[in-house]
Design an enzyme around this catalytic site. Structure first.
Site, short mmCIF file in Angstrom:
data_model
loop_
_atom_site.label_atom_id
_atom_site.label_comp_id
_atom_site.label_asym_id
_atom_site.label_seq_id
_atom_site.Cartn_x
_atom_site.Cartn_y
_atom_site.Cartn_z
N ARG A 113 -12.23 20.52 4.00
CA ARG A 113 -13.56 20.71 4.40
C ARG A 113 -14.26 19.55 4.88
O ARG A 113 -15.33 19.31 5.22
CB ARG A 113 -14.54 21.26 3.07
CG ARG A 113 -15.60 21.61 3.35
CD ARG A 113 -16.26 22.84 2.67
NE ARG A 113 -17.47 23.16 3.19
CZ ARG A 113 -18.75 22.54 2.92
NH1 ARG A 113 -18.46 21.71 1.98
NH2 ARG A 113 -19.84 22.86 3.49
N CYS A 166 -14.68 32.77 -0.74
CA CYS A 166 -14.83 33.44 -1.94
C CYS A 166 -15.81 32.59 -2.65
O CYS A 166 -16.08 31.57 -2.40
CB CYS A 166 -13.47 33.81 -2.44
SG CYS A 166 -12.45 32.27 -2.92
N HIS A 169 -21.55 29.41 -4.86
CA HIS A 169 -22.80 28.25 -4.75
C HIS A 169 -23.92 28.44 -5.73
O HIS A 169 -24.26 27.52 -6.53
CB HIS A 169 -23.58 28.40 -3.37
CG HIS A 169 -22.80 28.24 -2.14
ND1 HIS A 169 -23.10 28.84 -0.93
CD2 HIS A 169 -21.74 27.62 -1.79
CE1 HIS A 169 -22.18 28.75 0.08
NE2 HIS A 169 -21.21 27.88 -0.56
N ALA A 192 -14.44 29.34 -3.29
CA ALA A 192 -14.37 28.41 -2.07
C ALA A 192 -15.66 27.57 -1.99
O ALA A 192 -15.82 26.64 -2.00
CB ALA A 192 -14.30 29.24 -0.78
#
Lengths: 482, 370
Positions: free
Chosen positions: A101, A67, A200, A70
């Site tokens: 991650r 999402c 992003h 994230a």
């Protein structure tokens, strides 16, 4: 792009198209209509060939996507080591993304390095009912008191924060003035957009609005000052990449954002060139810096010696003869080493077929590294790509191979069944589905807890890992003698 | 903004790092740390949907969705899913409770849904075991082995190691997680009582093996101090086991727990001289735990993977027990419940101490025997 790839043996436009037809037949008409444009047999010489992407996932399928939160926390903001990144909202989002991650960082944890930690406002019912703004202001004070060397705070909103209408921007502004450091509100609620991709973009925009241009590097400028953009230091990737860039004589002044430092990022508008690895997640800021500060940017690929060589020469072209000469020296120095790696592993991997389904840049960028080992990528898909990613992918793939977008688990299973790849390179949600059915698998978001895979140093590790995934003697035990 | 107004990039100096590194290990820092009211750092709990998923995975061919009643009703009305297709639903908001509450809510919902309209006037003689939120499939298999040794027909509900049959609820008993000898004894006595069958010889012999192993190895755990964090059920079981060994639970931290838990834990500690000196912390996180470990040291920490940073800061080993364990292989296959689980825990703890001794002692103290 250079000449087209030869059609892959055993794969054809007709066969792949038929496979897709069979796959789509499992869906209702409505779902089928939605999914059909997201998959295609690759036809690199047909310029009309276009995968539909960046659309809402069909409800009810098992998607591999993340999402917006994230994308903001896990990708862009989280790796910046000298900031406190607050997962603002209930505990889960931060908890599940804590340390998973693998964006490694330097420094002392809890002193000048905060990336390995998890900070949250841990919303309770009270916060949902009455709002969490005050709690947010209080926690900024507490973070500043307990972590005096932290250079800033990012506030990453989880879904409920947007739903209840908290004004994190006002709280952040107040905290920033009071604490005299950047406190960046990032409205990256998970429900925004269709995937992590918007996270992003939102995060890039917050860097543009709150960070870039607020610092300048101390000391004299040099024509060789660059920034490395879109490398998140998975398993140490950025350290391997920086090493090579320094060896050719460049100064990496800022890292976006793997093992990153916020003040260096803030001064990136002073570099001479932005080198971008993950185009998908950070092209936005490269374009902003180009428009606003006139900084050119260049995409590059540090997977496998062939692509590294191409990229180093392209980078060299942006500089003077000194750098160009250094590039040739560095290539010559590593050539023998890389050939030794290829000589060791290629005989065991020659002709093996790979299906790749990951995010960002990897479905196209890793193709060359597999090819260096004599392997062929016969299917490549992205979780959250846009049209420009696919445009960069078709020429890298042979005719008749499979290109796809936002696949569901059932689609992947059908394709693996039909295409019989020797290796599936995808994420944690796919790993055990395939591994437990006896198909070699690598978790290629986190390098399966290995790495680095970038640059020369990374290729040797990549080759070793791919070899052991495919050739582990444990596969020989799968079939029981009774 | 004029050029000169832009600040220069500054670097954190090694002196600053050194100073703050020392400071965060002090009592003064601990006090500030414990005075936090808004910021949660390195929490040792997750949210409700995780627990609900854990339940759903325990029912074969079940897909867990974070779903809504109206949504499933509409889907049925529109014929998208069959009317008789089971769609149990639980509210599992992420902003109340933890993964434990999500587990309980989802399991209750599934059982209520499946047994709706079916009255249990007499029980069917079978025993259901509800294991609670537990990622250790070895534990679940151990429960089934114990039932089978008794010759009891039974079902482990939401069994993520296997499948499920539908059952209805009759008599109910709530027991702690059977970690250590005493808690396992309690489980077996209860099973014996409910089934009317004696404790099987096989399990009596196992008890003997466990006690034998514990007496033989007591010297490696006796008076050793432990910090523990995790879910309430796990903590009660682990503390009980440590007390049996003469070890000293010292910091017990549960990041979300009720007063009932605190009372029960305190009663357990008070019941045994080795429980003296132990402090129970609730609604605290692993950054608090770090302060405890560096200001009031212990010999070992027990908890899930997330404790590894605090353990490293304190220079002590972390015994990985609980959920999740994402940095060691296969621990989820080794049961820690029952008598065999007690032997396994004991083995791991004692050998960890012995490994450390062999790895770190001076040559003159490096001996053949330990």
């Amino acid at each position: 792009m250079s000449d087209l790839k030869k059609p892959a043996e055993g794969y054809s436009m007709e066969d792949t198209s038929q496979m897709l037809e069979d796959t789509l037949s499992i869906y209702t008409d409505k779902a089928r209509a939605k999914r059909e444009p997201h998959m295609s047999a690759n036809d690199p010489d047909d310029s009309g060939c276009a995968i539909r992407s960046n659309r809402k996932t069909v409800p009810g399928v098992m998607s591999a996507r993340g999402c917006a939160y994230a994308g903001a926390k896990g990708v862009v903001w989280g790796p910046i080591r000298d900031m406190v990144h607050v997962s603002h909202g209930p505990v889960g989002c931060g908890f599940y993304s804590w340390g998973t991650r693998r964006n490694l960082t330097s420094g002392t944890v809890g002193v000048d390095n905060f990336s390995p930690m998890m900070f949250t406002s841990d919303f309770q019912e009270h916060d949902i009912v009455y709002g969490g703004d005050r709690k947010l202001e209080k926690l900024c004070d507490e973070a500043h008191e307990l972590f005096p060397l932290a250079k800033g705070i990012s506030i990453l909103s989880e879904c409920p924060v947007g739903l209840i209408g908290d004004d994190i921007n006002a709280s952040a502004k107040q905290a920033s003035a009071k604490l005299n450091m950047p406190v960046v509100p990032c409205n990256c609620e998970g429900f925004r957009g269709v995937s992590q991709s918007l996270g992003h973009h939102i995060s890039n925009d917050t860097i543009r609005d709150y960070i870039i241009g607020t610092r300048e590097f101390d000391g004299p400028e040099s024509p060789y000052d660059i920034a490395l953009i879109g490398d998140y230091n998975i398993g140490g990737d950025i350290w391997a990449a920086v090493k090579v860039l320094e060896e050719i004589g460049l100064n990496v002044k800022a890292q976006w954002t793997g093992d990153g430092q916020i003040e260096h990022i803030a001064a990136t508008h002073k570099v001479k060139l932005n080198l971008i690895h993950c185009y998908r997640s950070m092209n936005y800021m490269c374009k902003v810096m180009e428009e606003k500060y006139g900084i050119p940017w260049l995409e590059f690929n540090f997977f496998g010696p062939t692509k590294i060589k191409e990229s180093l020469r392209a980078i060299g072209e942006c500089f003077d003869d000194t750098i160009k000469a250094n590039v040739e020296k560095v290539i010559a120095r590593y050539d023998a080493e890389m050939q030794a790696v290829i000589d060791e592993y290629r005989p065991r991997l020659e002709g093996k077929k790979v299906m790749v389904f990951v995010g960002g840049l990897r479905p196209r960028h890793t193709i060359g590294a597999y090819e260096d080992l004599g392997m062929e990528v016969v299917a490549a898909g992205y979780e959250f790509a846009h049209t420009d990613d696919y445009d960069r992918t078709y020429p890298e793939m042979a005719k008749g191979t499979l290109v796809f977008d936002d696949a569901s688990e059932i689609e992947l299973e059908k394709w693996v069944e039909h295409m019989k790849p020797d290796l599936v390179a995808s994420g944690i949600k796919e790993k055990y589905v395939f591994q437990k059915s006896g198909i070699p698998f690598r978790q290629m978001h986190s390098w399966d807890y290995s790495g680095p895979y970038h640059a020369y140093e990374g290729f040797e590790i990549f080759a070793r890992d791919i070899d052991m995934a495919i050739n582990s003697p444990t596969w020989g035990l799968v079939k029981s003698p009774f | 903004m004029s050029e000169c107004a832009v600040k220069k990039v500054t670097e954190i100096t090694t002196d600053e790092v050194e100073e703050i590194s020392k400071w965060i290990d002090t009592e003064e820092y601990k006090e500030k740390n414990f005075a936090r009211t808004a910021l949660v750092i390195n929490p040792a709990h997750a949210c409700q949907p995780l627990g609900a998923q854990m339940v759903a995975y325990g029912f074969e061919e079940t897909l867990p969705f974070v779903d809504l009643n109206a949504f499933t009703k509409n889907a049925k009305n529109d014929g998208l899913i069959p009317e008789d297709f089971p769609t149990p639903y639980a509210n599992t908001p992420s902003f109340t409770g933890t993964h434990i509450h999500g587990y309980d809510a989802m399991l209750k919902s599934i059982l209520a849904y499946l047994s709706e309209g079916k009255k249990a006037e007499t029980d069917n003689g079978k025993i259901n075991i509800i294991p609670g939120f537990d990622g250790n499939v070895g534990n679940l298999r151990e429960y089934k082995r114990i039932l089978s040794a008794f010759g009891i027909e039974g079902t482990v509900l939401a069994d993520i190691s296997d499948t499920l049959d539908k059952e209805f609820v009759g008599e109910a008993a709530t027991l702690s997680l059977p970690i250590g000898v005493k808690k396992t004894d309690e489980l077996l006595l209860k099973l014996s009582e409910l089934s009317g069958k004696p404790v099987p010889a096989e399990l009596v012999a196992e008890r003997g093996h466990a006690v034998d192993a514990m007496t033989d190895a007591h010297q490696y755990l006796h008076n050793k101090k432990f910090a523990l964090f995790g879910d309430p059920d796990y903590l009660l079981g682990l503390v009980s086991f440590l007390l049996e060994m003469g070890a000293r639970p010292w910091h017990v931290l549960c990041s979300r727990a009720t007063k009932k838990f605190t009372k029960e834990m305190q009663a357990l500690l008070d019941s045994n001289p080795y429980g003296a000196g132990c402090t129970v912390y609730v609604n605290k996180d692993l950054w608090h735990m770090r302060s405890l470990l560096v200001t009031d040291p212990v010999d070992m920490m027990i908890g899930d993977t997330h404790g590894k940073f605090a353990a490293r800061a304190a220079g002590i080993p972390l015994l990985r027990v609980g959920f999740p364990i994402i940095d060691r292989v296969n621990l989820h296959r080794t049961p820690i419940v029952g008598y065999t689980g007690a032997i396994s825990l004991l083995t791991q703890i004692a050998n960890k101490f012995l490994d450390i001794k062999d790895d770190t002692c001076e040559d003159r103290f490096f001996e053949m025997m330990r």
